[in-house]
Design a protein around this motif. Structure first.
Motif, PDB file in Angstrom:
ATOM      1  N   GLN A 127       0.799  -1.223   0.000  1.00 34.83           N
ATOM      2  CA  GLN A 127       0.000   0.000   0.000  1.00 34.83           C
ATOM      3  C   GLN A 127       0.829   1.270   0.000  1.00 34.83           C
ATOM      4  O   GLN A 127       0.489   2.237  -0.673  1.00 34.83           O
ATOM      5  CB  GLN A 127      -0.941   0.009   1.213  1.00 34.83           C
ATOM      6  N   ILE A 128       1.927   1.291   0.765  1.00 37.27           N
ATOM      7  CA  ILE A 128       2.688   2.539   0.909  1.00 37.27           C
ATOM      8  C   ILE A 128       4.130   2.441   0.435  1.00 37.27           C
ATOM      9  O   ILE A 128       4.795   3.457   0.266  1.00 37.27           O
ATOM     10  CB  ILE A 128       2.680   3.025   2.375  1.00 37.27           C
ATOM     11  N   GLY A 129       4.637   1.242   0.227  1.00 35.61           N
ATOM     12  CA  GLY A 129       6.029   1.088  -0.184  1.00 35.61           C
ATOM     13  C   GLY A 129       6.221   1.349  -1.663  1.00 35.61           C
ATOM     14  O   GLY A 129       5.345   1.057  -2.484  1.00 35.61           O
ATOM     15  N   LEU A 130       7.366   1.899  -2.012  1.00 32.48           N
ATOM     16  CA  LEU A 130       7.643   2.231  -3.412  1.00 32.48           C
ATOM     17  C   LEU A 130       7.640   0.984  -4.294  1.00 32.48           C
ATOM     18  O   LEU A 130       7.008   0.976  -5.357  1.00 32.48           O
ATOM     19  CB  LEU A 130       8.978   2.966  -3.511  1.00 32.48           C
ATOM     20  N   LEU A 131       8.322  -0.070  -3.853  1.00 37.16           N
ATOM     21  CA  LEU A 131       8.368  -1.306  -4.649  1.00 37.16           C
ATOM     22  C   LEU A 131       6.970  -1.907  -4.800  1.00 37.16           C
ATOM     23  O   LEU A 131       6.569  -2.279  -5.910  1.00 37.16           O
ATOM     24  CB  LEU A 131       9.311  -2.322  -3.999  1.00 37.16           C
ATOM     25  N   GLY A 132       6.242  -1.986  -3.705  1.00 32.32           N
ATOM     26  CA  GLY A 132       4.890  -2.549  -3.766  1.00 32.32           C
ATOM     27  C   GLY A 132       3.959  -1.750  -4.648  1.00 32.32           C
ATOM     28  O   GLY A 132       3.196  -2.305  -5.443  1.00 32.32           O
ATOM     29  N   ARG A 133       4.009  -0.443  -4.532  1.00 31.83           N
ATOM     30  CA  ARG A 133       3.143   0.415  -5.361  1.00 31.83           C
ATOM     31  C   ARG A 133       3.497   0.294  -6.844  1.00 31.83           C
ATOM     32  O   ARG A 133       2.601   0.244  -7.696  1.00 31.83           O
ATOM     33  CB  ARG A 133       3.271   1.885  -4.924  1.00 31.83           C
ATOM     34  N   VAL A 134       4.797   0.286  -7.145  1.00 34.83           N
ATOM     35  CA  VAL A 134       5.214   0.198  -8.549  1.00 34.83           C
ATOM     36  C   VAL A 134       4.799  -1.141  -9.150  1.00 34.83           C
ATOM     37  O   VAL A 134       4.239  -1.198 -10.260  1.00 34.83           O
ATOM     38  CB  VAL A 134       6.733   0.426  -8.678  1.00 34.83           C
ATOM     39  N   LEU A 135       5.066  -2.244  -8.445  1.00 33.12           N
ATOM     40  CA  LEU A 135       4.706  -3.556  -8.987  1.00 33.12           C
ATOM     41  C   LEU A 135       3.195  -3.714  -9.123  1.00 33.12           C
ATOM     42  O   LEU A 135       2.715  -4.269 -10.116  1.00 33.12           O
ATOM     43  CB  LEU A 135       5.285  -4.663  -8.105  1.00 33.12           C
ATOM     44  N   ASN A 136       2.449  -3.224  -8.146  1.00 32.97           N
ATOM     45  CA  ASN A 136       0.984  -3.286  -8.256  1.00 32.97           C
ATOM     46  C   ASN A 136       0.480  -2.368  -9.365  1.00 32.97           C
ATOM     47  O   ASN A 136      -0.490  -2.681 -10.044  1.00 32.97           O
ATOM     48  CB  ASN A 136       0.332  -2.947  -6.920  1.00 32.97           C
ATOM     49  N   GLY A 137       1.146  -1.227  -9.557  1.00 31.58           N
ATOM     50  CA  GLY A 137       0.767  -0.313 -10.631  1.00 31.58           C
ATOM     51  C   GLY A 137       1.048  -0.890 -12.009  1.00 31.58           C
ATOM     52  O   GLY A 137       0.377  -0.560 -12.983  1.00 31.58           O
ATOM     53  N   LEU A 138       2.055  -1.778 -12.086  1.00 30.33           N
ATOM     54  CA  LEU A 138       2.376  -2.425 -13.364  1.00 30.33           C
ATOM     55  C   LEU A 138       1.469  -3.621 -13.655  1.00 30.33           C
ATOM     56  O   LEU A 138       1.606  -4.264 -14.686  1.00 30.33           O
ATOM     57  CB  LEU A 138       3.831  -2.881 -13.371  1.00 30.33           C
ATOM     58  N   GLY A 139       0.558  -3.913 -12.734  1.00 30.95           N
ATOM     59  CA  GLY A 139      -0.387  -4.997 -12.977  1.00 30.95           C
ATOM     60  C   GLY A 139      -0.082  -6.282 -12.227  1.00 30.95           C
ATOM     61  O   GLY A 139      -0.832  -7.249 -12.339  1.00 30.95           O
ATOM     62  N   PHE A 140       1.002  -6.332 -11.493  1.00 33.07           N
ATOM     63  CA  PHE A 140       1.311  -7.520 -10.691  1.00 33.07           C
ATOM     64  C   PHE A 140       0.508  -7.458  -9.397  1.00 33.07           C
ATOM     65  O   PHE A 140       0.308  -6.396  -8.832  1.00 33.07           O
ATOM     66  CB  PHE A 140       2.808  -7.578 -10.356  1.00 33.07           C
ATOM     67  N   ASP A 141       0.074  -8.607  -8.931  1.00 32.80           N
ATOM     68  CA  ASP A 141      -0.618  -8.674  -7.644  1.00 32.80           C
ATOM     69  C   ASP A 141       0.450  -8.955  -6.579  1.00 32.80           C
ATOM     70  O   ASP A 141       0.634 -10.088  -6.146  1.00 32.80           O
ATOM     71  CB  ASP A 141      -1.682  -9.775  -7.663  1.00 32.80           C
ATOM     72  N   PHE A 142       1.154  -7.907  -6.161  1.00 30.78           N
ATOM     73  CA  PHE A 142       2.295  -8.054  -5.252  1.00 30.78           C
ATOM     74  C   PHE A 142       1.873  -7.752  -3.821  1.00 30.78           C
ATOM     75  O   PHE A 142       1.381  -6.672  -3.523  1.00 30.78           O
ATOM     76  CB  PHE A 142       3.424  -7.103  -5.674  1.00 30.78           C
ATOM     77  N   ASN A 143       2.059  -8.742  -2.948  1.00 34.62           N
ATOM     78  CA  ASN A 143       1.820  -8.553  -1.516  1.00 34.62           C
ATOM     79  C   ASN A 143       2.695  -9.567  -0.780  1.00 34.62           C
ATOM     80  O   ASN A 143       2.311 -10.722  -0.617  1.00 34.62           O
ATOM     81  CB  ASN A 143       0.353  -8.746  -1.168  1.00 34.62           C
ATOM     82  N   TYR A 144       3.870  -9.139  -0.353  1.00 37.79           N
ATOM     83  CA  TYR A 144       4.811 -10.066   0.265  1.00 37.79           C
ATOM     84  C   TYR A 144       4.368 -10.531   1.643  1.00 37.79           C
ATOM     85  O   TYR A 144       4.908 -11.508   2.163  1.00 37.79           O
ATOM     86  CB  TYR A 144       6.214  -9.458   0.332  1.00 37.79           C
ATOM     87  N   THR A 145       3.381  -9.864   2.232  1.00 34.64           N
ATOM     88  CA  THR A 145       2.920 -10.292   3.548  1.00 34.64           C
ATOM     89  C   THR A 145       1.923 -11.443   3.466  1.00 34.64           C
ATOM     90  O   THR A 145       1.673 -12.099   4.473  1.00 34.64           O
ATOM     91  CB  THR A 145       2.253  -9.117   4.302  1.00 34.64           C
ATOM     92  N   ARG A 146       1.373 -11.715   2.278  1.00 30.24           N
ATOM     93  CA  ARG A 146       0.367 -12.764   2.141  1.00 30.24           C
ATOM     94  C   ARG A 146       0.720 -13.815   1.109  1.00 30.24           C
ATOM     95  O   ARG A 146       0.094 -14.863   1.069  1.00 30.24           O
ATOM     96  CB  ARG A 146      -0.981 -12.149   1.777  1.00 30.24           C
ATOM     97  N   GLN A 147       1.686 -13.550   0.258  1.00 25.40           N
ATOM     98  CA  GLN A 147       2.012 -14.486  -0.807  1.00 25.40           C
ATOM     99  C   GLN A 147       3.473 -14.932  -0.666  1.00 25.40           C
ATOM    100  O   GLN A 147       4.387 -14.106  -0.749  1.00 25.40           O
ATOM    101  CB  GLN A 147       1.779 -13.838  -2.169  1.00 25.40           C
ATOM    102  N   PRO A 148       3.704 -16.242  -0.448  1.00 21.66           N
ATOM    103  CA  PRO A 148       5.066 -16.729  -0.229  1.00 21.66           C
ATOM    104  C   PRO A 148       6.011 -16.449  -1.398  1.00 21.66           C
ATOM    105  O   PRO A 148       7.189 -16.153  -1.191  1.00 21.66           O
ATOM    106  CB  PRO A 148       4.889 -18.234  -0.035  1.00 21.66           C
ATOM    107  N   GLY A 149       5.513 -16.497  -2.611  1.00 20.00           N
ATOM    108  CA  GLY A 149       6.364 -16.203  -3.770  1.00 20.00           C
ATOM    109  C   GLY A 149       6.846 -14.761  -3.768  1.00 20.00           C
ATOM    110  O   GLY A 149       8.003 -14.478  -4.104  1.00 20.00           O
ATOM    111  N   ASP A 150       5.977 -13.858  -3.387  1.00 24.19           N
ATOM    112  CA  ASP A 150       6.359 -12.448  -3.305  1.00 24.19           C
ATOM    113  C   ASP A 150       7.345 -12.211  -2.170  1.00 24.19           C
ATOM    114  O   ASP A 150       8.262 -11.385  -2.289  1.00 24.19           O
ATOM    115  CB  ASP A 150       5.126 -11.566  -3.115  1.00 24.19           C
ATOM    116  N   ALA A 151       7.174 -12.919  -1.061  1.00 28.97           N
ATOM    117  CA  ALA A 151       8.114 -12.802   0.056  1.00 28.97           C
ATOM    118  C   ALA A 151       9.489 -13.318  -0.360  1.00 28.97           C
ATOM    119  O   ALA A 151      10.518 -12.701  -0.047  1.00 28.97           O
ATOM    120  CB  ALA A 151       7.603 -13.570   1.264  1.00 28.97           C
ATOM    121  N   TRP A 152       9.511 -14.435  -1.089  1.00 31.36           N
ATOM    122  CA  TRP A 152      10.771 -15.000  -1.591  1.00 31.36           C
ATOM    123  C   TRP A 152      11.452 -14.014  -2.536  1.00 31.36           C
ATOM    124  O   TRP A 152      12.652 -13.765  -2.420  1.00 31.36           O
ATOM    125  CB  TRP A 152      10.465 -16.325  -2.284  1.00 31.36           C
TER     126      TRP A 152
END
Length: 184
Positions: A127-152
């Motif tokens: 929601q507030i991080g630069l990496l998270g916002r950019v990846l979500n803005g590019l169409g990726f469903d990025f959430n490292y707190t809920r998805q193990p692949g994103d955390a990896w």
């Protein structure tokens, strides 16, 4: 002409050898001693032998943890080593920019690992991080707190950012020590 040997020089080195032995060998032997003993409190120890090591080596949890560690380690090394060598090859060999590049490469190494984790924790928040916002803005469903692949992915990115500079500095030091005659 015979060379004279001054054996008194060893007395100058002896305090250092004793200090190193005390600071390296004694803690190692203490760890080995504790690894073969069990305690039930009150500082009373019982000899267990290598039972703990057998239990760990036959544990499915240990094998799963080792597998996860290798799944993290190999991609990190496969990225850091070639990237570090490529950056070291691209760095200048002479002039003002050598110092600038070396300082910039050393900066990530000056940050303690727990601070790096805190920085990347905020940086990758969806929601507030630069990496998270950019990846979500590019169409990726990025959430490292809920998805193990994103955390990896975040952990690998964080480690590559923090430790590639060490590979760069080591490779640069090695490349700088090669005499110019070998390039000709």
């Amino acid at each position: 002409m015979d060379k004279t040997w001054n054996n008194k020089a060893w007395f100058m080195v002896l305090p250092v050898l004793i200090l190193v032995a005390f600071n390296a060998i004694v803690p190692l032997m203490t760890v080995v001693n504790y690894s073969v003993q069990e305690t039930f409190g009150d500082n009373v120890f019982f000899f267990e032998g290598v039972k703990w090591f057998e239990d760990v080596l036959h544990s499915e949890r240990f094998h799963a943890a080792l597998g996860r560690q290798l799944i993290c380690t190999f991609p990190i090394l496969a990225i850091e080593i070639p990237l570090g060598v490529a950056i070291a090859l691209a760095m200048p060999r002479k002039g003002f920019w050598v110092s600038v590049c070396l300082v910039l490469m050393a900066l990530p190494l000056l940050i303690p690992w727990n601070v790096v984790g805190a920085i990347w924790n905020i940086f990758a928040l969806p929601q507030i991080g630069l990496l998270g916002r950019v990846l979500n803005g590019l169409g990726f469903d990025f959430n490292y707190t809920r998805q193990p692949g994103d955390a990896w992915f975040t952990l690998i990115l964080m480690d590559v950012w923090h430790w590639t500079s060490l590979v760069v500095l080591l490779a640069y030091a090695g490349l700088s020590s090669i005499p110019d005659a070998y390039y000709q």
